[in-house]
Design an enzyme around this catalytic site. Structure first.
Site, PDB file in Angstrom:
ATOM      1  N   ASP A   8       0.800  -1.243   0.000  1.00  0.00           N
ATOM      2  CA  ASP A   8       0.000   0.000   0.000  1.00  0.00           C
ATOM      3  C   ASP A   8       0.830   1.290   0.000  1.00  0.00           C
ATOM      4  OD1 ASP A   8      -1.930  -1.929   0.226  1.00  0.00           O
ATOM      5  OD2 ASP A   8      -2.825  -1.183   2.080  1.00  0.00           O
ATOM      6  N   ASP A  46      -4.535  -0.720  -1.789  1.00  0.00           N
ATOM      7  CA  ASP A  46      -5.845  -0.581  -1.185  1.00  0.00           C
ATOM      8  C   ASP A  46      -6.713   0.052  -2.274  1.00  0.00           C
ATOM      9  OD1 ASP A  46      -6.943  -1.210   1.374  1.00  0.00           O
ATOM     10  OD2 ASP A  46      -7.001   0.914   1.928  1.00  0.00           O
ATOM     11  N   HIS A  48     -10.572   0.863  -2.853  1.00  0.00           N
ATOM     12  CA  HIS A  48     -11.948   0.837  -2.363  1.00  0.00           C
ATOM     13  C   HIS A  48     -12.934   1.501  -3.323  1.00  0.00           C
ATOM     14  CE1 HIS A  48     -10.521  -0.502   1.516  1.00  0.00           C
ATOM     15  NE2 HIS A  48      -9.866   0.614   1.782  1.00  0.00           N
ATOM     16  N   HIS A  81     -10.478   6.988   1.690  1.00  0.00           N
ATOM     17  CA  HIS A  81      -9.093   6.849   1.210  1.00  0.00           C
ATOM     18  C   HIS A  81      -9.028   5.799   0.113  1.00  0.00           C
ATOM     19  CE1 HIS A  81      -9.497   3.581   4.128  1.00  0.00           C
ATOM     20  NE2 HIS A  81      -8.590   2.937   3.407  1.00  0.00           N
ATOM     21  N   LYS A 106      -7.078  -4.842  -3.202  1.00  0.00           N
ATOM     22  CA  LYS A 106      -7.852  -5.395  -2.079  1.00  0.00           C
ATOM     23  C   LYS A 106      -8.795  -4.323  -1.561  1.00  0.00           C
ATOM     24  CE  LYS A 106      -4.116  -4.179   1.066  1.00  0.00           C
ATOM     25  NZ  LYS A 106      -4.836  -3.199   1.910  1.00  0.00           N
ATOM     26  N   CYS A 151      -2.162  -2.984   7.499  1.00  0.00           N
ATOM     27  CA  CYS A 151      -2.051  -3.833   6.311  1.00  0.00           C
ATOM     28  C   CYS A 151      -0.762  -4.632   6.279  1.00  0.00           C
ATOM     29  CB  CYS A 151      -2.253  -2.993   5.061  1.00  0.00           C
ATOM     30  SG  CYS A 151      -3.985  -2.428   4.984  1.00  0.00           S
TER      31      CYS A 151
HETATM   32  C1  VGL Z   1      -4.816   0.544   5.721  1.00  0.00           C
HETATM   33  C2  VGL Z   1      -6.412   1.311   7.160  1.00  0.00           C
HETATM   34  C3  VGL Z   1      -7.358   1.246   6.175  1.00  0.00           C
HETATM   35  C4  VGL Z   1      -3.384   0.165   5.496  1.00  0.00           C
HETATM   36  C5  VGL Z   1      -5.751   0.462   4.721  1.00  0.00           C
HETATM   37  O1  VGL Z   1      -2.920   0.195   4.346  1.00  0.00           O
HETATM   38  O2  VGL Z   1      -2.714  -0.172   6.497  1.00  0.00           O
HETATM   39  N1  VGL Z   1      -5.154   0.956   6.950  1.00  0.00           N
HETATM   40  N2  VGL Z   1      -7.019   0.816   4.956  1.00  0.00           N
HETATM   41 ZN    ZN Z   2      -8.396   0.908   3.340  1.00  0.00          ZN
END
Ligand code: VGL
Ligand code: ZN
Length: 199
Positions: A8, A46, A48, A81, A106, A151
Site C-alpha cells: 500500500d 488498497d 476501495h 481513502h 484489495k 495492512c
Molecule cells: C490501511 C487502514 C485502512 C493500510 C488500509 O494500508 O494499512 N489501513 N485501509
Molecule cells: Zn483501506
C-alpha cells in the site's frame, strides 16, 4: 525466488494524504534501494469503491476512528481513502514501479475491509496472491510498506499462516499508531507468529 512484497505505498497513506501515515514517504528511497536485491517484486494497493463500508462517511452520525460492526466484523472507521481510480490510490511519486511484476488490489467489496494482501478481514475471499506466489516458486517473502499496524501486520500474519517464510523489513515500514505503542505491538505480534524482523 527472492521476493519483495510492497504494501500500500499509495498517495493517501503519504504525508498530506487522506489517511496519512507519519513518515510514510521516508520508506520510498529505502524500498527503491532494496529492489536490486530481489528477483521478484509484488505490490498491493488498497482499492476501495467510493461507498466502502470502512469509511466513516458511509455511516451517517459516525466519526472517523469510531469502532462499528460491519457485516458481523469489528471495523475501525477511516477517512475516505484509496478510492479506485483516484489520485489518492495511485502509487506514491518516487516509488520505482518498473520492476513491480504484479499488483494485487484489495478492499473492493463494500461490506468487508481487507487489511491483508492475501484475504479479506473475515477470510471470506482470497485475492489470489498466495496461489500466484506459490505458482512462481516463491516460499519466502520480504515485506515493507504501510501501515505497520494494519495492512503490513495482517499481510504478514496471513502469509505466515499460509506457510511462507516472512521477513519484515522494519526500517521500511511505517504505522498509524492510533493508540500509542500500536506499531511496537504489531511488530512483536508478527515476530511471535514466526516472522523475522530485519532492520
Ligand atoms: C490501511 C487502514 C485502512 C493500510 C488500509 O494500508 O494499512 N489501513 N485501509
Ligand atoms: Zn483501506
Amino acid at each position: 525466488m527472492k521476493t519483495l512484497l510492497l504494501i500500500d505505498i499509495q498517495n493517501d497513506f503519504m504525508p498530506g494524504g487522506a489517511l496519512a501515515v507519519s513518515g510514510g514517504d521516508e520508506i520510498i528511497p529505502l524500498v527503491n534501494d532494496l529492489m536490486p536485491q530481489f528477483e521478484l517484486i509484488v505490490a498491493t494497493q488498497d482499492w476501495h469503491p467510493a461507498d466502502h463500508g470502512s469509511f466513516a462517511a458511509s455511516h451517517p452520525g459516525k466519526n472517523i476512528f469510531d469502532q462499528i460492526t460491519l457485516d458481523g466484523l469489528p471495523q475501525t472507521l477511516w477517512p475516505v481513502h484509496c478510492v479506485q481510480n483516484t489520485g489518492g490510490a495511485l502509487f506514491a511519486p518516487g516509488l520505482d514501479t518498473r520492476r513491480i511484476s504484479r499488483v494485487f488490489t484489495k478492499g473492493m467489496n463494500p461490506l468487508i475491509d481487507s487489511y491483508s494482501g492475501l484475504h479479506d478481514n473475515g477470510h471470506r475471499a482470497s485475492t489470489g496472491m498466495g496461489i500466484w506466489l506459490r505458482a512462481q516458486g516463491v516460499s519466502e517473502l520480504s515485506i515493507a510498506g504501510v501501515a505497520t499496524d494494519y495492512c503490513v501486520k495482517f499481510t504478514v500474519l496471513d502469509a505466515l499462516a499460509e506457510g511462507f517464510k516472512v521477513n519484515v523489513l522494519s526500517s521500511a515500514c511505517r504505522g498509524v499508531n492510533l493508540h500509542p505503542g500500536d506499531v511496537d505491538s504489531a511488530l512483536a505480534e508478527m515476530q511471535a507468529a514466526g516472522a523475522v524482523l530485519q532492520v
